[in-house]
Design a protein around this motif. Structure first.
Motif, PDB file in Angstrom:
ATOM      1  N   THR A  30       1.318  -1.262   0.214  1.00 19.74           N
ATOM      2  CA  THR A  30      -0.206   0.122   0.130  1.00 19.74           C
ATOM      3  C   THR A  30       1.001   1.397   0.175  1.00 19.74           C
ATOM      4  O   THR A  30       2.071   1.158   0.538  1.00 19.74           O
ATOM      5  CB  THR A  30      -0.779  -0.244   1.064  1.00 19.74           C
ATOM      6  OG1 THR A  30       0.145   0.141   2.362  1.00 19.74           O
ATOM      7  CG2 THR A  30      -1.442  -0.872   1.167  1.00 19.74           C
ATOM      8  N   LEU A  31       0.714   2.193  -0.738  1.00 18.58           N
ATOM      9  CA  LEU A  31       1.054   3.508  -1.272  1.00 18.58           C
ATOM     10  C   LEU A  31      -0.119   4.750  -0.571  1.00 18.58           C
ATOM     11  O   LEU A  31      -1.301   4.315  -0.679  1.00 18.58           O
ATOM     12  CB  LEU A  31       2.089   3.453  -1.703  1.00 18.58           C
ATOM     13  CG  LEU A  31       1.936   3.076  -3.297  1.00 18.58           C
ATOM     14  CD1 LEU A  31       1.979   3.995  -4.199  1.00 18.58           C
ATOM     15  CD2 LEU A  31       2.229   1.785  -3.391  1.00 18.58           C
ATOM     16  N   THR A  32       0.490   5.937  -0.536  1.00 16.97           N
ATOM     17  CA  THR A  32      -0.072   6.878  -1.059  1.00 16.97           C
ATOM     18  C   THR A  32      -0.129   7.404  -2.403  1.00 16.97           C
ATOM     19  O   THR A  32       1.388   8.244  -2.402  1.00 16.97           O
ATOM     20  CB  THR A  32      -0.197   8.168   0.179  1.00 16.97           C
ATOM     21  OG1 THR A  32       1.023   8.378   0.140  1.00 16.97           O
ATOM     22  CG2 THR A  32      -0.677   7.817   1.737  1.00 16.97           C
ATOM     23  N   LEU A  33      -0.618   7.731  -3.165  1.00 12.49           N
ATOM     24  CA  LEU A  33      -0.345   8.426  -4.235  1.00 12.49           C
ATOM     25  C   LEU A  33       0.154  10.415  -4.215  1.00 12.49           C
ATOM     26  O   LEU A  33       0.104  10.699  -3.057  1.00 12.49           O
ATOM     27  CB  LEU A  33      -1.580   9.032  -5.465  1.00 12.49           C
ATOM     28  CG  LEU A  33      -1.665   7.464  -6.585  1.00 12.49           C
ATOM     29  CD1 LEU A  33      -2.958   7.046  -6.892  1.00 12.49           C
ATOM     30  CD2 LEU A  33      -0.440   7.154  -6.134  1.00 12.49           C
ATOM     31  N   ALA A  34       0.761  11.318  -5.199  1.00 14.53           N
ATOM     32  CA  ALA A  34       1.277  12.568  -4.825  1.00 14.53           C
ATOM     33  C   ALA A  34      -0.111  13.292  -4.875  1.00 14.53           C
ATOM     34  O   ALA A  34      -1.115  13.030  -5.553  1.00 14.53           O
ATOM     35  CB  ALA A  34       1.926  13.323  -5.623  1.00 14.53           C
ATOM     36  N   ALA A  35      -0.029  14.734  -4.022  1.00 13.46           N
ATOM     37  CA  ALA A  35      -1.463  14.897  -5.087  1.00 13.46           C
ATOM     38  C   ALA A  35      -0.388  16.839  -5.196  1.00 13.46           C
ATOM     39  O   ALA A  35       0.434  16.842  -5.571  1.00 13.46           O
ATOM     40  CB  ALA A  35      -2.078  16.386  -3.595  1.00 13.46           C
ATOM     41  N   GLY A 139      12.125  18.406 -13.482  1.00 18.54           N
ATOM     42  CA  GLY A 139      10.452  17.021 -14.337  1.00 18.54           C
ATOM     43  C   GLY A 139      10.761  16.061 -15.186  1.00 18.54           C
ATOM     44  O   GLY A 139      10.920  16.235 -16.470  1.00 18.54           O
ATOM     45  N   VAL A 140      10.354  15.088 -14.400  1.00 15.17           N
ATOM     46  CA  VAL A 140      11.048  13.534 -15.721  1.00 15.17           C
ATOM     47  C   VAL A 140       9.330  13.362 -15.562  1.00 15.17           C
ATOM     48  O   VAL A 140       9.124  12.334 -14.506  1.00 15.17           O
ATOM     49  CB  VAL A 140      11.014  12.971 -14.643  1.00 15.17           C
ATOM     50  CG1 VAL A 140      11.719  11.471 -15.595  1.00 15.17           C
ATOM     51  CG2 VAL A 140      13.748  13.040 -14.998  1.00 15.17           C
ATOM     52  N   ILE A 141       8.361  12.160 -16.130  1.00 15.52           N
ATOM     53  CA  ILE A 141       7.103  11.711 -15.756  1.00 15.52           C
ATOM     54  C   ILE A 141       7.588  10.582 -17.071  1.00 15.52           C
ATOM     55  O   ILE A 141       7.998  10.839 -18.043  1.00 15.52           O
ATOM     56  CB  ILE A 141       6.284  12.674 -17.010  1.00 15.52           C
ATOM     57  CG1 ILE A 141       5.954  14.023 -16.205  1.00 15.52           C
ATOM     58  CG2 ILE A 141       4.894  11.718 -17.250  1.00 15.52           C
ATOM     59  CD1 ILE A 141       4.875  14.895 -16.596  1.00 15.52           C
ATOM     60  N   ALA A 142       7.504   9.164 -16.116  1.00 17.34           N
ATOM     61  CA  ALA A 142       7.985   8.499 -16.191  1.00 17.34           C
ATOM     62  C   ALA A 142       6.212   7.298 -16.794  1.00 17.34           C
ATOM     63  O   ALA A 142       5.967   7.315 -16.142  1.00 17.34           O
ATOM     64  CB  ALA A 142       9.035   7.722 -16.012  1.00 17.34           C
ATOM     65  N   ALA A 202      -2.867  12.676 -13.798  1.00 15.30           N
ATOM     66  CA  ALA A 202      -2.597  13.782 -14.957  1.00 15.30           C
ATOM     67  C   ALA A 202      -2.560  15.099 -14.112  1.00 15.30           C
ATOM     68  O   ALA A 202      -1.614  15.765 -14.729  1.00 15.30           O
ATOM     69  CB  ALA A 202      -3.810  13.328 -15.831  1.00 15.30           C
ATOM     70  N   ASP A 203      -3.384  15.029 -12.518  1.00 17.67           N
ATOM     71  CA  ASP A 203      -3.154  16.817 -12.193  1.00 17.67           C
ATOM     72  C   ASP A 203      -2.149  16.172 -12.017  1.00 17.67           C
ATOM     73  O   ASP A 203      -1.298  17.626 -11.444  1.00 17.67           O
ATOM     74  CB  ASP A 203      -4.846  16.423 -11.198  1.00 17.67           C
ATOM     75  CG  ASP A 203      -4.555  15.829 -10.095  1.00 17.67           C
ATOM     76  OD1 ASP A 203      -3.317  14.226 -10.660  1.00 17.67           O
ATOM     77  OD2 ASP A 203      -4.422  15.593  -8.930  1.00 17.67           O
ATOM     78  N   VAL A 204      -1.172  15.909 -11.368  1.00 15.07           N
ATOM     79  CA  VAL A 204       0.159  15.848 -10.947  1.00 15.07           C
ATOM     80  C   VAL A 204       1.155  16.131 -12.238  1.00 15.07           C
ATOM     81  O   VAL A 204       1.562  17.059 -11.981  1.00 15.07           O
ATOM     82  CB  VAL A 204       0.434  14.841 -10.705  1.00 15.07           C
ATOM     83  CG1 VAL A 204       1.733  15.065  -9.398  1.00 15.07           C
ATOM     84  CG2 VAL A 204      -0.648  14.469  -8.955  1.00 15.07           C
ATOM     85  N   GLY A 205       0.987  15.644 -12.875  1.00 15.10           N
ATOM     86  CA  GLY A 205       2.152  15.853 -14.558  1.00 15.10           C
ATOM     87  C   GLY A 205       1.910  16.858 -14.735  1.00 15.10           C
ATOM     88  O   GLY A 205       2.508  17.760 -14.877  1.00 15.10           O
ATOM     89  N   ARG A 206       0.016  17.400 -14.489  1.00 19.85           N
ATOM     90  CA  ARG A 206      -0.057  19.038 -15.529  1.00 19.85           C
ATOM     91  C   ARG A 206       0.491  20.049 -14.273  1.00 19.85           C
ATOM     92  O   ARG A 206       1.570  21.184 -14.412  1.00 19.85           O
ATOM     93  CB  ARG A 206      -1.372  19.187 -15.412  1.00 19.85           C
ATOM     94  CG  ARG A 206      -1.687  18.450 -16.739  1.00 19.85           C
ATOM     95  CD  ARG A 206      -3.223  19.405 -16.584  1.00 19.85           C
ATOM     96  NE  ARG A 206      -4.407  18.604 -15.814  1.00 19.85           N
ATOM     97  CZ  ARG A 206      -4.864  17.322 -15.396  1.00 19.85           C
ATOM     98  NH1 ARG A 206      -4.956  16.586 -16.559  1.00 19.85           N
ATOM     99  NH2 ARG A 206      -5.616  17.035 -14.735  1.00 19.85           N
ATOM    100  N   SER A 228      -0.754  16.790 -25.079  1.00 22.79           N
ATOM    101  CA  SER A 228      -0.956  18.056 -23.950  1.00 22.79           C
ATOM    102  C   SER A 228       0.472  18.683 -23.067  1.00 22.79           C
ATOM    103  O   SER A 228       0.089  19.710 -22.852  1.00 22.79           O
ATOM    104  CB  SER A 228      -1.938  17.119 -22.956  1.00 22.79           C
ATOM    105  OG  SER A 228      -3.345  16.773 -23.886  1.00 22.79           O
ATOM    106  N   VAL A 229       1.610  17.359 -22.629  1.00 23.88           N
ATOM    107  CA  VAL A 229       1.974  17.477 -21.846  1.00 23.88           C
ATOM    108  C   VAL A 229       3.639  18.991 -23.189  1.00 23.88           C
ATOM    109  O   VAL A 229       3.588  20.457 -22.432  1.00 23.88           O
ATOM    110  CB  VAL A 229       3.014  16.635 -22.101  1.00 23.88           C
ATOM    111  CG1 VAL A 229       4.668  17.127 -21.435  1.00 23.88           C
ATOM    112  CG2 VAL A 229       2.761  15.323 -20.954  1.00 23.88           C
ATOM    113  N   GLY A 230       3.447  18.787 -24.104  1.00 25.79           N
ATOM    114  CA  GLY A 230       4.455  19.430 -24.768  1.00 25.79           C
ATOM    115  C   GLY A 230       3.530  21.253 -24.744  1.00 25.79           C
ATOM    116  O   GLY A 230       4.258  22.138 -24.848  1.00 25.79           O
ATOM    117  N   ALA A 231       2.118  20.958 -25.402  1.00 25.92           N
ATOM    118  CA  ALA A 231       1.087  22.042 -25.585  1.00 25.92           C
ATOM    119  C   ALA A 231       1.534  23.309 -24.189  1.00 25.92           C
ATOM    120  O   ALA A 231       1.942  24.275 -23.849  1.00 25.92           O
ATOM    121  CB  ALA A 231       0.302  21.962 -25.259  1.00 25.92           C
TER     122      ALA A 231
END
Length: 485
Positions: A30-35, A139-142, A202-206, A228-231
């Protein structure tokens, strides 16, 4: 002694989540995600820590990267089990990830002492030169498919060059694609505050892309998400290195040795259940060899074993989740309705999809009950599916290879390597492999694609210098310059 401590995975402020084994549905942890608020905190801490890190002597930065590589090897059994169970990888693929991840760290350590710039000629009486300086916070999104490699290939060089990093791994592989690296670099002696692991949606990525303290984005994922990331990055006037999807062509010329080519062909489409951006999505075969090729590739596919990679020796494991399974199966079913023949596979049990060969995969195929073009040929399937289509001339092969909007990898099988090079000059791609398949990667090689496969940005070797530093022009005069007023 274990490297990973699950208590470390509960400190974020987003929703609770579970690390799930796709082969069985078992909850591994179990873990928690980021906000989004975690992104702001991490970026602020990273920006403050980065300034001191950039001033550290290069041997100190290099030593941390070398120790990280050593630790990946020392804890290979523990980390490898997570790659097998959390990502659904067969053991050979997990071993490859670990070796390559360690090599990424060693190669990054060498970046720390590469030449920093150039002395330039100047028409004025002054010293003129350029230097490479750290970008700041990266920022790295993998993604989930090759989680350890596709995270560390940006994290390691960015750190080696004096940056701090905020890493957002895919929540489906939050441990082997994220928390593993946090533990490795902490143990390697990386100062606190320089690496933050924030699995999230996706909200964390944005939020990560938009944060003003994050100056460079390194994104690996689907073309749709990459747009979307590029824009968003462009709106915030920051660089985005986008390594996206593919529908790579694998060309088999009339003189090919099919005995040797079958292993290459099967690996190209079935490695890691086809969940690789470089996967061969279109097998283009000379008409004189077409029927034999289809029959032999189908026999190869039928002979492969599919099952739980943690509890058995298998060739293919599960796909990552039911959403991905549904997409793969829908593309195969729609292609069959369009007149394509399923020569092998096309079935599944739970998340285990059989390696599938689709014959006569003409995108304009018609037949009884046809609904139009063959989507498994035209689109990136991201599953163990090998569509095969015949060509009669080299001009036709070039035209077919160039029909795709993607431009990632190209494989050509022939006894005439010189002819393959001439042919490849007419097919724009970022990667080319002659007498090899399309799924290839090495830390010393620049990696990236064209068109819908990416922005032409590169990771790997010296290309990392361009990816993760800025170039500063400096001039020095002995006395102040004089001007007309």
């Amino acid at each position: 002694m274990a490297l990973l401590d699950p208590k470390d995975w509960l400190s974020l402020h987003g929703d609770p989540a579970e690390a799930v084994e796709p082969a069985t549905g078992e909850v591994l942890a179990t873990l928690t995600l980021a906000a989004p608020t975690d992104v702001a905190d991490a970026a602020a801490t990273a920006a403050a820590a980065q300034r001191d890190w950039a001033r550290r002597p290069y041997p100190e930065r290099a030593a941390v990267l070398r120790r990280a590589g050593d630790l990946l090897q020392q804890h290979a059994a523990e980390i490898g089990e997570w790659i097998v169970r959390e990502a659904g990888s067969v053991r050979g693929k997990a071993d490859f990830e670990l070796r390559t991840a360690a090599e990424e760290c060693y190669e990054a350590a060498a970046l720390a002492h590469r030449p920093l710039g150039q002395v330039l000629p100047s028409a004025a009486p002054r010293l003129s030169y350029t230097t490479r300086v750290p970008a700041g916070v990266v920022g790295v999104i993998a993604p989930f498919n090759v989680p350890l490699i596709l995270a560390v290939r940006s994290v390691a060089p960015a750190l080696a060059l004096g940056n701090a990093v905020v890493l957002k791994p895919d929540p489906r592989t939050a441990v082997c694609g994220g928390h593993v690296l946090a533990a490795v670099f902490a143990e390697a002696g990386l100062p606190a505050g320089l690496l933050h692991v924030l699995p999230g949606g996706a909200d964390v990525g944005r939020t990560l892309v938009a944060d003003p303290r994050v100056r460079v984005i390194s994104f690996t994922g689907s073309t749709a998400a990459g747009r979307s990331v590029g824009a968003l990055a462009a709106q915030h006037l920051k660089r985005a290195h986008l390594e996206l999807g593919g529908n790579s062509a694998f060309l088999v010329l009339e003189d090919a040795d099919l005995d040797a080519a079958m292993s290459t062909a099967a690996w190209a489409s079935f490695f890691h259940q086809g969940q690789v951006c470089m996967t061969a999505g279109r097998h283009l075969v000379h008409a004189s060899r077409y029927e034999e090729y289809v029959a032999r590739l189908a026999a190869k596919a039928d002979a492969l074993t599919v099952g739980d990679p943690f509890r058995a020796q298998v060739h293919l494991g599960p796909v990552i989740d039911r959403g991905q399974l549904g997409r793969i199966d829908a593309l195969v079913r729609e292609s069959a309705a369009a007149g394509v023949r399923i020569a092998a596979g096309g079935t599944h049990h739970e998340l285990f999809y059989r390696p599938t060969v689709l014959a006569d995969a003409d995108p304009d195929a018609t037949g009884p009950g046809s609904v139009g073009a063959s989507p498994a040929y035209c689109e990136e399937v991201f599953g163990p599916v090998a569509p095969v289509r015949a060509f009669r001339t080299l001009d036709e092969a070039v035209a077919l290879a160039n029909e795709s909007s993607y431009g990632l990898a190209l494989g050509v099988v022939t006894r005439d390597a010189a002819r393959a090079l001439e042919l490849a000059d007419r097919i724009p791609t970022g990667l080319l492999h002659i007498n090899d398949q399309t799924v290839n990667d090495e830390p010393v090689a620049a990696f990236g694609g064209l068109a819908d496969s990416g922005t032409g940005s590169r990771f790997g070797g010296e290309a990392n210098l361009d990816a993760f530093t800025e170039t500063r022009w400096t001039t020095v005069r002995a006395t102040p310059a004089a001007y007309p007023f």
